[in-house]
Write an enzyme that holds these catalytic residues in place. Structure first.
Site, PDB file in Angstrom:
ATOM      1  N   SER A 174      25.172  -2.724  12.075  1.00 35.43           N
ATOM      2  CA  SER A 174      25.346  -1.329  11.660  1.00 35.43           C
ATOM      3  C   SER A 174      26.777  -1.085  11.219  1.00 35.43           C
ATOM      4  CB  SER A 174      25.003  -0.404  12.823  1.00 35.43           C
ATOM      5  OG  SER A 174      26.042  -0.439  13.783  1.00 35.43           O
ATOM      6  N   LYS A 175      26.970   0.075  10.685  1.00 33.48           N
ATOM      7  CA  LYS A 175      28.282   0.495  10.223  1.00 33.48           C
ATOM      8  C   LYS A 175      29.310   0.428  11.352  1.00 33.48           C
ATOM      9  CE  LYS A 175      30.287   4.931   8.802  1.00 33.48           C
ATOM     10  NZ  LYS A 175      31.509   4.495   9.427  1.00 33.48           N
ATOM     11  N   ARG A 176      28.844   0.777  12.555  1.00 34.65           N
ATOM     12  CA  ARG A 176      29.713   0.770  13.732  1.00 34.65           C
ATOM     13  C   ARG A 176      30.372  -0.594  13.972  1.00 34.65           C
ATOM     14  NH1 ARG A 176      31.658   3.941  15.584  1.00 34.65           N
ATOM     15  NH2 ARG A 176      31.209   6.093  16.053  1.00 34.65           N
ATOM     16  N   GLY A 224      31.177  -2.852  11.883  1.00 36.72           N
ATOM     17  CA  GLY A 224      32.272  -3.070  10.960  1.00 36.72           C
ATOM     18  C   GLY A 224      33.532  -2.370  11.450  1.00 36.72           C
ATOM     19  N   ASP A 225      33.374  -1.126  11.851  1.00 34.64           N
ATOM     20  CA  ASP A 225      34.522  -0.357  12.337  1.00 34.64           C
ATOM     21  C   ASP A 225      35.115  -1.017  13.572  1.00 34.64           C
ATOM     22  OD1 ASP A 225      33.862   1.371  10.335  1.00 34.64           O
ATOM     23  OD2 ASP A 225      32.822   2.801  11.622  1.00 34.64           O
TER      24      ASP A 225
END
Length: 529
Positions: free
Chosen positions: A285-287, A289-290
């Site tokens: 998920s995008k998370r 990556g962060d």
RNA sequence: GCACCGUUCGUCUAGGGGUUAGGACGUAUCCCUUUCACGGAUAAAACACGGGUUCGAUUCCCGUACGGUGUACCA
């Protein structure tokens, strides 16, 4: 006779395969919904579709699935277009290229779905339902309280408010009065649905486990299930290659093909394994990556509502060829030990049979390694060009000639173009500080003496200042002072770069130039004395 | 909960009834290099578990465990 019968089940996959091998032209589609930036997993799905299509000499179609008006995000469609273009995935038919089955945006095909919904209504495969979302929610709550799961299906549909339970006049009256309603699929009670998935083999599901899915929403838009079946049929799609998250609803889609009388031209299915988190559980998920500091989107994306920016592989310095190569091998392998593939080579080797079944953990290290491989394979000129672009972004000026020399010197030391600027900053400005450990270890009186002589020699040098002349002049200085090179080289490097690593020292001198070299030596001698 | 899908080194994976279970990333050591890289070499590192079938199972079958996905008027 009995011999054949006993073995028949084993042949089932072969029969399906034979059908797949019929000379139906290959037409595949990638069907994202414009609800935000295209996820890297979506990119891979697009890639596999593209490779499969090109390999078979078929057609690659892009269809925008924008049937959910609430989730529409401005700019998302353009983002998808740009991402695919950047990666070199070419489309044959799309909203932007047009094609014989236009429009390719589902929101523009509303009337089509309405027509087929009516057909299903008439044939008794679908029915109107008037239950409000609130009523359904309450129903679910009630079931949950008694530790059950509510399903709108054969068991419950006769207790709901729909055209199956209400008198025909009442149904007609409700519709005429404009109360919101949906159209639901009347899932057969007891039917076995089998299909052959090109990646997973035979899959068997009982229809009793499928609920009466909404086909048309109360806003007049179809749901994914109806829209994708109708469009795939109308667009003559031969193979549906999509993520594993669709596997549970594939039986529903098959039921829909049957109900519409389209089973004979139903596409073949291939459900791709998911991309998983680098650690822990769940899909990428995008998370993630962060959290780990890497991109999960091909391009940088700025959320138009919050203004929040998500990093992209492009902006992080990945070459599209490297990203594609990395992505292709995440879930597929050629069966050989080859690791580096151009798009053309991927097309030549790709097959669904070699796509693995299990989800693949996303490992950014491998992506980085691929990028390094592709940087190394770049010509000096190309790398210099990319370096110049990068320098431009940081408002550092540099000539092409100098960039070319730097590119040559740094090519095998970096994984990203921007690393040249961070790890070899000294090419663009003199060191502000000197690494303390290197100073104590490598700076000495002998070096100081030689470097002073060396600087003088350079100052008097009237011809072109090359790496070779630098080397010669240094040797002269060394000889004059009677000092061994090992004592001076690290110190000279320290003076030039402020540290202890980097490319060939004489190259650094030549690239920095005569005047700058003298200046840096003098500055170091003065400061470190 | 229910349904479906899956499970080989830390990661991506090859393989397949008898193999020293292969490669790549990463890690470690060594060589090359006056440095840093590149390159080369070496090393540590895997068949989830339990039952079958079989002379023999990591491979085939069945269970279990674990993981994933789905279970919306989202796609």
């Amino acid at each position: 006779m009995s011999y054949l019968w006993v073995h028949l089940p084993n042949f089932a996959p072969c029969f399906s395969y034979l059908r797949y091998m019929t000379d139906r032209p290959v037409r595949v589609r990638f069907a994202p919904s414009p609800t935000g930036p295209l996820h890297i997993g979506g990119m891979r799905t697009a890639l596999y579709n593209y490779l499969f299509a090109r390999r078979a000499g078929g057609t690659m179609i892009l269809r925008i699935e924008d049937t959910d008006q609430n989730r529409f995000v401005p700019g998302a469609e353009e983002y998808i277009r740009e991402s695919l273009a950047w990666c070199g995935i070419q489309l044959d038919e799309s909203p932007w290229h047009g094609g014989p089955h236009a429009p390719y945006r589902q929101s523009e095909r509303k009337a089509v779905y309405e027509q087929y919904a009516q057909q299903l209504l008439h044939s008794g495969h679908a029915y109107y339902a008037f239950d409000t979302p609130e009523e359904l929610e309450a129903m679910r709550e009630r079931f949950k309280a008694s530790k059950n799961e509510f399903q709108y299906n054969a068991a419950s549909r006769m207790h709901m408010r729909n055209s199956l339970t209400l008198p025909a006049e009442e149904v007609a009256r409700l519709i005429a009065s404009g109360v919101p309603y949906v159209i639901r699929f009347k899932t057969p009670l007891k039917e076995e649905i089998r299909f052959y998935d090109l990646i997973r083999g035979n899959v068997v599901v009982q229809s009793a486990t499928i609920d009466d899915k909404v086909l048309m929403k109360s806003d007049g838009m179809p749901t994914y299930h109806l829209a994708n079946v109708v469009d795939d049929y109308l667009m003559n799609i031969s193979h549906v290659i999509r993520g594993e998250e669709w596997l549970p609803s594939a039986p529903l889609h098959i039921l829909l093909y049957r109900a519409l009388g389209w089973e004979a031209t139903m596409p073949q299915f291939a459900h791709l394994p998911l991309l998983l988190k680098p650690e822990g559980e769940g899909k990428l998920s995008k998370r993630d990556g962060d959290k780990h500091g890497f991109a999960v989107f091909p391009l940088q994306w700025k959320n138009p509502e919050t203004g929040e920016v998500s990093r992209g592989f492009r902006e992080d310095g990945y070459l599209p060829e490297a990203l594609i190569n990395f992505l292709a091998l995440l879930g597929w392998n050629p069966g050989t030990e080859q690791e580096i593939f151009s798009m053309e080579q991927l097309i030549a080797s790709f097959s669904l049979e070699r796509v693995s079944k299990a989800g693949a953990r996303f490992d950014i290290h491998k992506a980085k390694w691929y990028n390094q491989q592709y940087i190394k394979a770049l010509s000096d000129e190309k790398l210099a060009e990319l370096l110049l672009q990068e320098l431009d972004k940081q408002a550092i000026s540099c000539s092409f000639e100098k960039a070319l020399l730097i590119a040559r010197a740094m090519k095998e030391r970096i994984s990203f173009v921007h690393e040249i600027i961070t790890t070899a900053k000294f090419f663009f400005e003199a060191p502000h500080t000197y690494d303390a450990e290197t100073v104590t270890k490598k700076w000495n009186k002998d070096a100081e003496k030689v470097l002073t002589i060396f600087a003088e020699k350079i100052e008097h040098w009237q011809e072109e200042f090359t790496a070779t002349t630098a080397k010669n002049l240094l040797n002269e200085a060394l000889a004059a002072a009677g000092v061994k090179p090992g004592l001076v080289m690290p110190a000279l490097r320290l003076a030039m770069t402020g540290s202890s690593g980097g490319p060939d020292l004489m190259d650094i001198l030549a690239i920095c130039g005569k005047d700058e070299t003298v200046r840096r030596i003098q500055a170091a001698v003065k400061q470190l004395a």
